[in-house]
Design an enzyme around this catalytic site. Structure first.
Site, PDB file in Angstrom:
ATOM      1  N   ARG A 154     -52.208  47.124  10.353  1.00  0.00           N
ATOM      2  CA  ARG A 154     -51.377  45.851  10.318  1.00  0.00           C
ATOM      3  C   ARG A 154     -52.154  44.779  10.072  1.00  0.00           C
ATOM      4  O   ARG A 154     -53.501  44.563  10.042  1.00  0.00           O
ATOM      5  CB  ARG A 154     -51.389  45.856  11.898  1.00  0.00           C
TER       6      ARG A 154
ATOM      7  N   THR B 113     -47.298  54.658  23.052  1.00  0.00           N
ATOM      8  CA  THR B 113     -47.556  55.688  22.005  1.00  0.00           C
ATOM      9  C   THR B 113     -47.811  57.067  22.950  1.00  0.00           C
ATOM     10  O   THR B 113     -48.545  56.718  23.874  1.00  0.00           O
ATOM     11  CB  THR B 113     -48.936  55.322  21.133  1.00  0.00           C
TER      12      THR B 113
ATOM     13  N   GLY C 189     -50.469  47.071  20.628  1.00  0.00           N
ATOM     14  CA  GLY C 189     -50.578  47.854  22.199  1.00  0.00           C
ATOM     15  C   GLY C 189     -49.379  47.455  23.108  1.00  0.00           C
ATOM     16  O   GLY C 189     -49.269  47.703  24.127  1.00  0.00           O
TER      17      GLY C 189
ATOM     18  N   ARG D 251     -45.018  57.059  17.953  1.00  0.00           N
ATOM     19  CA  ARG D 251     -45.510  55.621  18.303  1.00  0.00           C
ATOM     20  C   ARG D 251     -44.212  54.727  17.911  1.00  0.00           C
ATOM     21  O   ARG D 251     -43.489  54.992  17.286  1.00  0.00           O
ATOM     22  CB  ARG D 251     -46.730  55.364  17.053  1.00  0.00           C
TER      23      ARG D 251
ATOM     24  N   GLN E 169     -52.597  53.890  10.807  1.00  0.00           N
ATOM     25  CA  GLN E 169     -51.984  52.638  11.055  1.00  0.00           C
ATOM     26  C   GLN E 169     -52.579  51.568  10.274  1.00  0.00           C
ATOM     27  O   GLN E 169     -54.035  51.498  10.541  1.00  0.00           O
ATOM     28  CB  GLN E 169     -51.940  52.363  12.862  1.00  0.00           C
TER      29      GLN E 169
ATOM     30  N   GLN F  44     -45.426  61.403  13.606  1.00  0.00           N
ATOM     31  CA  GLN F  44     -46.534  61.895  12.689  1.00  0.00           C
ATOM     32  C   GLN F  44     -47.337  63.098  13.074  1.00  0.00           C
ATOM     33  O   GLN F  44     -47.640  63.268  14.202  1.00  0.00           O
ATOM     34  CB  GLN F  44     -47.508  60.617  12.279  1.00  0.00           C
TER      35      GLN F  44
ATOM     36  N   GLU G 245     -56.286  51.697  11.767  1.00  0.00           N
ATOM     37  CA  GLU G 245     -56.787  52.837  12.574  1.00  0.00           C
ATOM     38  C   GLU G 245     -56.943  54.141  11.769  1.00  0.00           C
ATOM     39  O   GLU G 245     -56.159  54.337  10.711  1.00  0.00           O
ATOM     40  CB  GLU G 245     -55.982  53.008  13.769  1.00  0.00           C
TER      41      GLU G 245
ATOM     42  N   HIS H 186     -60.803   8.544  19.679  1.00  0.00           N
ATOM     43  CA  HIS H 186     -59.561   7.484  20.130  1.00  0.00           C
ATOM     44  C   HIS H 186     -59.539   7.849  21.715  1.00  0.00           C
ATOM     45  O   HIS H 186     -59.334   6.865  22.700  1.00  0.00           O
ATOM     46  CB  HIS H 186     -58.275   7.961  19.589  1.00  0.00           C
TER      47      HIS H 186
END
Length: 908
Positions: A326, A150, A146, A131, A324, A197, A311, A865
């Site tokens: 974030r 990956t 994205g 990734r 994952q 990984q 994820e 306004h």
């Protein structure tokens, strides 16, 4: 060379320093974003918190930098940095060139050896996920989800190396480059690391948001899941099962099963394959698994410190792996004093948007509002213990101004009056508030109207409101003379004494804003309110004999409006310049910034130099976003004014000349008064007399509505001048890098700087935070203390606005023309007759109205306004239009029906 081996010294930015090319995820230190990128850094954070994360390693940005060190790459990066974000074709071409160059570059042998050695530590021929992990990725303000590539199920030394190389190149795919350009990130500063990984043999996988990304509600876990690898959910290849879990109670609130017609699984040798799951019609997660996932997400959020987009994957043994995480970047920040989860929810209304300001407010600007808020609270009989902190109802999440309306909405009078006020000020917010009134958290606690009546009566008597109303009814001319005297008195108050001590300068600013400015407002607002009330009286007396459009016509071309007077004064200056061919040619052939430079050295043609000096002497206190004390005034920088002047010179049709349009609007208003009075006479002469009196007084008084804000802006401009002088002193002493940095402090911090504190790091952090907020496009009109944006729950489906956008009718008439979407008026070029489409407007925008063919605004109500000025200029306008700046594009041909409140694209 082992996985932990160091990179030998080489050339480039870190020459002479040893840098690792590969590092185990568990060994990544905190704060290593520039070394490993966002994705790897967050995985390391999860590992440090004891969460279950697949074993792996990171190929660092140092390896990437060594590979791409090439003159051809650097040249194209320079070209990319110079390309405008909206130049899609150039961005795509340059991105393709850079990606090709990266793929063509040889990988040094020592990097290859390090990657292969680290891969072998995971096992022999083990399937891995490869990734991308960019330095501009998974950040608090932009996830970049994205944008880079990956690769799953990668097996073997060669395949892993090729996947790493492909990830490096994906930093320069067209979508990633376009996204970063839109975020204003320098392409030369972006680097890429790669995470490798061990693959999880997922039975079920998906995405978990620890807060609802649509409504914003915290502690509502949103889970999307599907059988097999999570790639099916992330890529959108499958309609997943969708669940919402209340984290506090572990209750499953929403359960919606997807069709799950595709399952992605890892096959022999790590190759992924798609198949049809046999049990697609069953939920892929049990209630227990849902509760466990929600609880896990809650623990991650508490460990990381912010709501997360996670994820996850569940293996055959039932173990949940986090692959994952974030930050959820779309959530609007909560107020600092928001009650904890589980408490009764509070309701915050965004005054920034109501005042036409989409952008954030500078720290010094927020400090000024805290003082002004304390002053207003004092007027209402509710003293504030610490005026620098502001009143208890003050809040500024996201660097915008909010007010806590919870107490108002829990009183019978408040919940009746507040939505009605917003009906004419900010109609969409009124709809949102009415939708909240049935909430248990907003049950009535104050039923009697007597306390409200007593407070209002006391304020009215203290400030002589009955006498002001009587004077306005009896003699508008006397009212205007009184206001002129009050304005002259204000001018004397705004002249700061000749103070040399910087502490004394700031003390004067504090006194001006906390004690002197607000008491002027109730001495100017009653006459304008009287005029609008008389319009309401005439409407009631006329009944069916007058339409809303006809009554709105009475408000066209109103006299005594300081904003209208300002715009017409600028138009007259344009006409003076037009009469001098040499001056006109200079303006039309020069940039606004270039003209501004000539102005400062007094090198403009006399007609423009002296005319602009006169204009700025009267109106130089104004600006775009003028309620922010930290924003330069036109007197500080006349570039915007000169740009508008250039637009005016392009208007050649005398029928569209603003002074002619304004005069025509005045005649139409007077004619309409005659028509409506005649209709009332059919019922009785007395009724006609009252209607005629009311409508004429409306025209004499309603224009005053702009005066209080003008006075407030004058006070802010005077305060800004003193703060700027303090900033110059702090910069001279080295406490700040530049004088204007003082506006990224508050008053307490500025006093500390005067005493010798070095504030440069504080300013750097504030500037970064401000720049991040400038990029925020969606600001909630109403925000609940648990993060919920009620409008997102009440918003119609996107399909409902494709054929026609609907809003609030603001200025009657129909016009078909070319749309011009303007998010920031500075430097905007609006051709005569184009329809201005904007998120919101304040007086600084209104010079653009003079040449506009129509107006469409996302914010506002019938008496906001922008709506008022549009009516006065006689241009069709629709305000409060959801998503107008997103749905419409510059160049679209649209029809604005200001009476029906619709914006459409003509068929054919």
């Amino acid at each position: 060379m082992t996985a932990a081996s160091a990179e030998p010294a080489g050339s480039g930015p870190a020459a002479g320093l040893q840098q690792p090319t590969v590092i185990q995820l568990s060994a990544i230190p905190r704060g290593a974003l520039e070394q490993v990128g966002g994705k790897a850094l967050h995985l390391a954070e999860l590992i440090s918190g004891g969460f279950t994360v697949p074993e792996g390693f990171c190929v660092t940005t140092w390896a990437y930098r060594r590979v791409v060190q090439d003159a051809a790459v650097e040249q194209r990066l320079d070209d990319l940095a110079a390309t405008l974000p909206d130049d899609a074709s150039s961005l795509s071409r340059l991105a393709q060139d850079i990606a090709g160059l990266v793929l063509a570059r040889p990988v040094p042998a020592d990097i290859t050896e390090s990657v292969v050695a680290a891969y072998h530590q995971l096992g022999e021929a083990v399937p891995v996920a490869v990734r991308s992990s960019a330095t501009a990725e998974d950040l608090p303000f932009a996830s970049f989800a994205g944008q880079q590539d990956t690769y799953l199920g990668v097996v073997g030394d060669h395949a892993v190396l090729e996947a790493v190389r492909a990830c490096w190149a994906s930093l320069w795919n067209a979508r990633a480059v376009s996204y970063r350009a839109g975020q204003g990130l320098d392409p030369r500063a972006v680097r890429l690391a790669v995470v490798v990984q061990r693959m999880v043999p997922a039975q079920v996988a998906g995405v978990l948001f620890t807060a609802d990304p649509v409504t914003g509600r915290r502690r509502h876990a949103v889970i999307d899941a599907a059988p097999g690898l999570g790639e099916a959910v992330v890529s959108g290849a499958v309609n997943p099962d969708h669940f919402v879990v209340d984290t506090a109670s572990s209750s499953v609130l929403v359960r919606r099963l997807g069709d799950k017609r595709v399952r992605i699984r890892s096959g022999a040798g790590g190759v992924t394959r798609e198949e049809v799951p046999p049990d697609a019609d069953l939920a892929c997660l049990s209630d227990r698994q849902l509760r466990d996932l929600a609880s896990l997400g809650d623990r991650v959020e508490h460990h990381v410190g912010s709501p997360q987009d996670i994820e996850w994957a569940i293996d055959p043994a039932g173990t949940v792996w986090l692959v994952q995480t974030r930050p959820i970047t779309t959530l609007y920040p909560l107020p600092a004093d928001a009650p904890p989860p589980g408490s009764a929810r509070r309701v915050y209304f965004c005054l920034s948007l109501a005042q036409g300001l989409q952008r954030p407010i500078t720290p010094m600007g927020l400090a000024s509002f805290r003082l002004l808020g304390a002053s207003v609270s004092q007027l209402l009989g509710r003293p504030t213990p610490d005026r620098r902190a502001g009143p208890p109802v003050y809040a500024d999440p996201g660097q915008r101004l909010f007010v806590d309306l919870t107490g108002v909405l829990r009183s019978r009078v408040g919940r009746s009056l507040m939505p009605r006020v917003l009906d004419v000020m900010e109609a969409r917010s009124a709809v949102v508030l009415r939708g909240l009134l049935g909430e248990p958290d907003l049950s009535l606690t104050r039923r009697s109207p007597l306390p409200f009546i007593k407070r209002v009566s006391r304020i009215a008597l203290v400030h002589g409101v009955p006498l002001q109303v009587a004077q306005a009814l009896a003699s508008p001319a006397a009212t205007h003379r009184r206001l002129a005297r009050l304005r002259a008195s204000q001018g004397r108050r705004l002249t700061a004494p000749q103070l040399r001590d910087p502490h004394a300068r700031l003390d004067w600013v504090e006194q001006l804003l906390a004690e002197d400015a607000a008491p002027l407002l109730p001495r100017a607002m009653p006459p304008a309110a009287t005029g609008l009330a008389l319009l309401g009286l005439a409407s009631r007396l006329l009944g069916a004999d007058a339409t809303g459009t006809e009554l709105a016509t009475v408000l066209r071309g109103l006299p005594h409006n300081v904003t209208t007077q300002m715009n017409l004064a600028l138009w007259r200056l344009a006409q003076d310049v037009r009469s001098e061919p040499t001056a006109a040619a200079l303006v039309l052939d020069s940039s606004a910034s270039g003209l501004a430079q000539l102005f400062w050295v007094a090198d403009l043609p006399t007609v423009l130099q002296e005319g602009l000096e006169r204009f700025l002497a009267t109106y130089g206190h104004r600006s775009v976003a003028e309620i922010d004390l930290g924003v330069p005034r036109w007197a500080d920088d006349p570039t915007y004014v000169l740009g508008v002047l250039t637009n005016y010179l392009r208007l050649d049709d005398p029928q569209l000349a603003p002074d002619a349009v304004f005069a025509r609007s005045e005649r139409e208003a007077e004619t309409m008064i005659t028509v409506l009075t005649s209709r009332a006479r059919r019922r009785s002469a007395a009724r006609a007399g009252v209607v005629g009196f009311a409508l004429r007084r409306t025209r004499e008084l309603a224009g005053i509505r702009e005066l209080p804000k003008d006075w407030l802006v004058r006070a802010l401009a005077a305060a800004r001048g003193e703060v700027a002088a303090v900033g110059a002193g702090l910069a001279a002493r080295g406490c700040l890098d530049a004088p204007e940095d003082v506006f990224y402090l508050d008053l307490t911090e500025a006093h500390r700087g005067i005493d010798g504190a070095d504030l440069r790091n504080v300013v750097a952090d504030r500037r970064t935070a401000y720049a991040q907020e400038v990029r925020r496009r969606r600001v909630p009109r109403v925000l609940l203390s648990d993060g919920t944006e009620p409008e997102s729950e009440q918003r119609p489906s996107p399909d409902a606005v494709v054929s026609a956008l609907r809003g609030t009718p603001a200025s009657s008439g129909t016009v078909t023309g070319v749309a011009r979407v303007v998010l920031d008026p500075s430097g905007a070029r609006l051709e005569p007759g184009e329809i201005l489409v904007a998120p919101s407007t304040d007086p600084g925008w209104t010079p653009l109205f003079l040449t506009a063919g129509g107006l469409v605004m996302e914010m506002g109500g019938a008496n906001s306004h922008g709506a008022v000025v549009a009516r006065e200029y006689g241009i069709p306008a629709v305000v409060g239009v959801p998503g107008a700046t997103d749905v419409l594009r510059s160049g679209d041909t649209i029809t604005v029906d200001g009476a029906a409140g619709t914006v459409t694209r003509p068929s054919g």
